[in-house]
Each structure stands twice: as structure tokens, then as C-alpha cells.
Design an enzyme around this catalytic site. Structure first.
Site, mmCIF file in Angstrom:
data_model
loop_
_atom_site.group_PDB
_atom_site.id
_atom_site.type_symbol
_atom_site.label_atom_id
_atom_site.label_comp_id
_atom_site.label_asym_id
_atom_site.label_seq_id
_atom_site.Cartn_x
_atom_site.Cartn_y
_atom_site.Cartn_z
ATOM 1 C CE1 TYR A 107 9.857 6.194 -8.901
ATOM 2 C CE2 TYR A 107 8.821 6.451 -6.705
ATOM 3 C CZ TYR A 107 9.735 6.044 -7.664
ATOM 4 O OH TYR A 107 10.682 5.237 -6.959
ATOM 5 C CE LYS A 121 9.390 1.917 -8.223
ATOM 6 N NZ LYS A 121 10.182 1.354 -8.952
#
Length: 345
Positions: A144, A148
Site C-alpha cells: 500500500y 501510494k
């Protein structure tokens, strides 16, 4: 080639508007007189005056109809951080964001506000009063965070005042509030299974939790202050409740508010982190044969056992940000919104 309609400054599209944060954002934009469209893979609610466009955000042709005549786009679509699916994160956060940027520029959108994450600078070690100048994590501890970082770079690098396309990234941390499908339900589920008895570390670590209404306030302020020659162009901003709290105090308040016992036994941080790392590696090795989903990942242990809170000084200076709802009121309002999760309900 899509036909251009002159964009109105009050016409906006929320990409990911069916999600937890997206829906709160849509509701607040309507209150403020915006004309709102939603682009998402599914429609989870109906609101008067809101147009829904369903599609895959990796498909530029599917995106374009949702961006016609729109001057402002909020991009807050993202898979759940704990899903641990590398290809999904890559597809949505990186490839999808590339398609969003192309579609925005083709449709003549003037402003894009990205919901990023404060975790882009987090490597699993203490961050106290972290500023936006901190470097991106060189060793992100989950997929993640890794994607990001790539997403935020893409969006901020796309800012081009000469071409009339402005971008800004908002980095919230620990979002919670009514209708949150993750934090409170997962916490209660863990408590019901008798697994919320332990505190990782000494329990003194301070973290930021941010009420969803404050995140929405930050996103809208960013949109309204993003204009040519403004300091917001191509920059990232931390948005939090600006009230660091001991991680385990916060968890205990939520649990006790819903009638569950607070955790009280301490486990050494490095022991739990080492075990989480071993389990994660084991899951990785066994993945071709069997899919293991360890409850404690290295990222979750790091978030539960280290200091990580961030400075909002830049947001205060450049867009007049102040949290609208204090932490204690936010916890009360969140707990009250989950009567069905109370003990014995």
C-alpha cells in the site's frame, strides 16, 4: 476526442465517491453548493442531485464522461490498506492514477486534489511531529505504502501552471468516523474473538487519528486554495486532528465505549514485530500453495507500537486549516454510530 464543455468552478467529480471517505466528501460538497458527480466501480447509496458513473478507473474512456464540464476532481479511490494484494494496489493506485491524470487533462479539468497518506514517509520507526519535508520511505513496509508513494509522485509531478492543470496532495492519517468499514468493525471483531487483551510495547507511543469530517474539511480547503501561483501547487499537506494520542488509549476508549474490555497485558514490541516478520515471510513462501493471511503484519505491529504523528503547520499557514471536530467528540460520535456493534447487541 471528447468534446469540451466549459467547466464550472462549482462542478466537481469525486473518484472513489462510493467509499467511506468519498461519501462523506460528497455529502459535504453538496452542503457547500457544489454540483457533484461520482465515479466508482460500484454505487453504494443514492443522493438527490448526485450523478453516478460506474466504471474501472484504469479505463480512460470510462472516466471521460464523468469529467465533462468539470473543473475540479477529487481522487480518493484506493483499495483497503490491509488487503496485501500487490497487483491490486499497483493497478488502482499507480496505473489507475495515470489514467485519471490523462483523462483530466483531456477533459480540460483545472484542479486535481489527491487523497494520499501520511504513511508515504513511514518506515516503521518513530516519527514525531513529522513535517512534509521528510523524504519518502526508502523501504516501505507494505505494498500500500509503496504504491501510494508512486501515486503521490505522479500527481504532484503532473502539476503544470502553464497548461492550466493544478494538483495538490492531502496526507491524512488514521481516518475514522461513522460508517467506517475498517477500523471499528475490525477492532470489535478482534475483541469478540478474545484477541484484544494485549498492548504491544509499553503503550506510551503517540499517534494521529483523524476524524473523517476533518479530512473532508482539509480536502475542500485544498481545492478552494489551489490556484495559479499559490503555495499549494504541486505540494503535499498533512491533515490530522492535531491531537496526538496514545495509540492504546484511543483503542481502549473505542472498545470500552462499545462495552468491551480494554487490553491490559504488555508484550515486548521487538518480539511481536519479529514474529510478524516471520509470519509474513512464511505467508510469502507458501503463497503458491496456500494463501495465509496473518492478523499481525509488520506494518500493523509498527503502527501499533511506534510514535507516528505529524505536523499540520503547513496546512494551517497555506490554507487556514483547523480541525472542525476535536478528538474526544469525534470518538463519542463514532462510538454512538455503531449501536449494532455493542457488546450483546
Amino acid at each position: 476526442m471528447a468534446t469540451r464543455i466549459r467547466p464550472s468552478s462549482k462542478r466537481c467529480t469525486v473518484i472513489g465517491g462510493s467509499g467511506f471517505l468519498g461519501r462523506h466528501l460528497v455529502e459535504q460538497l453538496l452542503v457547500r453548493g457544489y454540483l457533484v458527480s461520482v465515479f466508482d466501480i460500484q454505487q453504494s447509496y443514492e443522493l438527490p442531485g448526485v450523478t453516478f458513473h460506474l466504471g474501472d478507473l484504469c479505463n480512460k474512456q470510462a472516466l471521460l464522461p464523468a469529467l465533462q464540464g468539470v473543473s475540479l476532481v477529487f481522487h480518493c479511490a484506493s483499495p483497503f490498506p490491509g488487503s496485501d494484494d500487490r497487483s491490486l494496489f499497483q493497478r488502482v493506485n499507480v496505473d489507475g492514477t495515470g489514467a485519471v491524470l490523462e483523462a483530466c487533462q483531456e477533459a480540460g479539468v483545472q484542479k486535481l486534489v489527491l487523497t494520499s497518506s501520511a504513511s508515504v514517509v513511514f518506515e516503521g520507526t518513530d516519527i514525531k511531529d513529522g513535517k512534509e519535508e521528510l523524504p519518502y520511505a526508502k523501504k516501505p513496509i507494505d505494498y500500500y505504502t509503496e504504491t501510494k508513494i508512486q501515486q503521490e509522485k505522479l500527481v504532484l509531478q503532473a502539476c503544470n501552471e502553464e497548461n492550466g492543470f493544478l494538483t495538490v496532495a492531502i496526507r491524512p492519517h488514521g481516518i475514522f468516523g461513522p460508517r467506517d468499514p475498517q477500523l471499528v468493525p475490525i477492532l470489535v471483531d478482534t475483541a469478540r474473538r478474545g484477541k484484544m487483551k494485549f498492548i504491544i510495547g509499553d503503550g506510551s507511543n503517540l499517534v494521529d487519528f483523524t476524524f473523517v469530517e476533518n479530512v473532508v474539511h482539509g480536502l475542500i480547503l485544498a481545492a478552494e486554495h489551489l490556484r495559479p501561483k499559490s503555495p499549494l501547487c504541486g505540494r503535499a499537506y498533512h491533515i490530522t486532528n492535531d491531537e496526538p494520542v496514545q495509540f492504546w488509549d484511543f483503542m481502549s476508549q473505542v472498545l470500552m465505549g462499545l462495552g468491551y474490555d480494554a487490553p491490559r497485558y504488555h508484550l515486548p514490541y521487538w518480539l511481536v514485530y519479529g514474529l510478524a516478520l516471520l509470519l509474513w515471510l512464511l505467508a510469502l513462501l507458501l503463497r503458491p500453495v496456500v494463501r495465509l493471511r496473518p492478523t499481525f503484519t509488520p506494518m500493523r505491529v509498527a503502527l501499533a507500537g511506534t510514535h507516528h504523528y505529524y505536523s499540520c503547520t503547513r496546512a494551517k499557514q497555506d490554507m487556514g486549516y483547523r480541525p472542525l471536530v476535536g478528538l474526544q467528540e469525534a470518538i463519542v460520535r463514532t462510538v454512538e454510530s455503531y449501536p449494532h456493534l455493542r457488546r450483546g447487541a
